[in-house]
Design a protein around this motif. Sequence first.
Motif, mmCIF file in Angstrom:
data_model
loop_
_atom_site.group_PDB
_atom_site.id
_atom_site.type_symbol
_atom_site.label_atom_id
_atom_site.label_comp_id
_atom_site.label_asym_id
_atom_site.label_seq_id
_atom_site.Cartn_x
_atom_site.Cartn_y
_atom_site.Cartn_z
ATOM 1 N N LYS A 143 0.837 -1.199 0.000
ATOM 2 C CA LYS A 143 0.000 0.000 0.000
ATOM 3 C C LYS A 143 0.875 1.254 0.000
ATOM 4 O O LYS A 143 1.830 1.357 0.762
ATOM 5 C CB LYS A 143 -0.901 0.000 1.234
ATOM 6 C CG LYS A 143 -1.890 1.116 1.261
ATOM 7 C CD LYS A 143 -2.802 1.000 2.463
ATOM 8 C CE LYS A 143 -3.770 2.179 2.504
ATOM 9 N NZ LYS A 143 -4.628 2.118 3.663
ATOM 10 N N HIS A 144 0.532 2.205 -0.873
ATOM 11 C CA HIS A 144 1.234 3.470 -0.983
ATOM 12 C C HIS A 144 0.202 4.595 -1.105
ATOM 13 O O HIS A 144 -0.959 4.338 -1.423
ATOM 14 C CB HIS A 144 2.143 3.491 -2.206
ATOM 15 C CG HIS A 144 3.294 2.543 -2.111
ATOM 16 N ND1 HIS A 144 3.152 1.188 -2.240
ATOM 17 C CD2 HIS A 144 4.595 2.761 -1.870
ATOM 18 C CE1 HIS A 144 4.322 0.612 -2.105
ATOM 19 N NE2 HIS A 144 5.223 1.547 -1.877
ATOM 20 N N LYS A 145 0.642 5.808 -0.874
ATOM 21 C CA LYS A 145 -0.236 6.967 -1.011
ATOM 22 C C LYS A 145 0.451 7.992 -1.905
ATOM 23 O O LYS A 145 1.641 8.276 -1.744
ATOM 24 C CB LYS A 145 -0.523 7.595 0.344
ATOM 25 C CG LYS A 145 -1.457 8.804 0.254
ATOM 26 C CD LYS A 145 -1.800 9.356 1.610
ATOM 27 C CE LYS A 145 -2.985 8.560 2.095
ATOM 28 N NZ LYS A 145 -3.662 9.164 3.223
ATOM 29 N N ASP A 187 -4.879 6.601 -2.679
ATOM 30 C CA ASP A 187 -4.290 5.382 -2.132
ATOM 31 C C ASP A 187 -4.173 4.363 -3.257
ATOM 32 O O ASP A 187 -5.122 4.175 -4.026
ATOM 33 C CB ASP A 187 -5.157 4.807 -1.013
ATOM 34 C CG ASP A 187 -5.161 5.683 0.225
ATOM 35 O OD1 ASP A 187 -4.099 6.258 0.542
ATOM 36 O OD2 ASP A 187 -6.207 5.797 0.876
ATOM 37 N N VAL A 188 -3.014 3.727 -3.367
ATOM 38 C CA VAL A 188 -2.781 2.729 -4.411
ATOM 39 C C VAL A 188 -2.130 1.501 -3.799
ATOM 40 O O VAL A 188 -1.498 1.579 -2.748
ATOM 41 C CB VAL A 188 -1.892 3.276 -5.555
ATOM 42 C CG1 VAL A 188 -2.565 4.414 -6.276
ATOM 43 C CG2 VAL A 188 -0.531 3.702 -5.050
ATOM 44 N N TYR A 189 -2.293 0.371 -4.468
ATOM 45 C CA TYR A 189 -1.623 -0.855 -4.056
ATOM 46 C C TYR A 189 -0.670 -1.245 -5.176
ATOM 47 O O TYR A 189 -1.100 -1.540 -6.293
ATOM 48 C CB TYR A 189 -2.619 -1.986 -3.782
ATOM 49 C CG TYR A 189 -1.932 -3.182 -3.174
ATOM 50 C CD1 TYR A 189 -1.727 -3.243 -1.797
ATOM 51 C CD2 TYR A 189 -1.440 -4.207 -3.964
ATOM 52 C CE1 TYR A 189 -1.064 -4.319 -1.230
ATOM 53 C CE2 TYR A 189 -0.774 -5.278 -3.406
ATOM 54 C CZ TYR A 189 -0.590 -5.329 -2.037
ATOM 55 O OH TYR A 189 0.083 -6.385 -1.471
ATOM 56 N N ILE A 190 0.625 -1.219 -4.894
ATOM 57 C CA ILE A 190 1.637 -1.565 -5.884
ATOM 58 C C ILE A 190 1.828 -3.082 -5.876
ATOM 59 O O ILE A 190 2.110 -3.672 -4.840
ATOM 60 C CB ILE A 190 2.978 -0.861 -5.580
ATOM 61 C CG1 ILE A 190 2.790 0.656 -5.520
ATOM 62 C CG2 ILE A 190 4.045 -1.260 -6.595
ATOM 63 C CD1 ILE A 190 2.324 1.295 -6.804
ATOM 64 N N LYS A 191 1.635 -3.691 -7.056
ATOM 65 C CA LYS A 191 1.744 -5.145 -7.174
ATOM 66 C C LYS A 191 3.097 -5.581 -7.694
ATOM 67 O O LYS A 191 3.526 -6.698 -7.417
ATOM 68 C CB LYS A 191 0.648 -5.657 -8.104
ATOM 69 C CG LYS A 191 -0.737 -5.403 -7.570
ATOM 70 C CD LYS A 191 -1.792 -5.793 -8.578
ATOM 71 C CE LYS A 191 -3.141 -5.316 -8.080
ATOM 72 N NZ LYS A 191 -4.036 -4.971 -9.149
ATOM 73 N N GLY A 192 3.764 -4.720 -8.455
ATOM 74 C CA GLY A 192 5.055 -5.111 -8.999
ATOM 75 C C GLY A 192 5.736 -3.983 -9.738
ATOM 76 O O GLY A 192 5.178 -2.899 -9.928
ATOM 77 N N ARG A 193 6.930 -4.256 -10.166
ATOM 78 C CA ARG A 193 7.762 -3.280 -10.856
ATOM 79 C C ARG A 193 7.122 -2.835 -12.170
ATOM 80 O O ARG A 193 6.533 -3.632 -12.883
ATOM 81 C CB ARG A 193 9.120 -3.923 -11.130
ATOM 82 C CG ARG A 193 10.108 -2.977 -11.698
ATOM 83 C CD ARG A 193 11.445 -3.671 -11.894
ATOM 84 N NE ARG A 193 12.412 -2.658 -12.160
ATOM 85 C CZ ARG A 193 13.497 -2.461 -11.452
ATOM 86 N NH1 ARG A 193 13.790 -3.254 -10.460
ATOM 87 N NH2 ARG A 193 14.317 -1.493 -11.744
#
Length: 65
Positions: A5-7, A22-28
């Motif tokens: 989780k990132h903002k 708000d975002v959820y980073i899943k991968g590069r």
Amino acid sequence: NASGKHKIVLTDLEGRLIETKDVYIKGRGQVENFQLHRKQAGGMYMIKITDAASKAIFSDKLVVE
């Protein structure tokens, strides 16, 4: 950056909050669109991305035309 989780925070140069997401980073290489809910005047803004612990992991200036 690590998955999780990132903002995303957009402020004006005086530090006033313009928008957050708000975002959820899943991968590069993940791309996130950031749309403003209200029309902003052209100018310079600051964009900052923080992790779940509120630690800044990216910060830069952004020009809106």
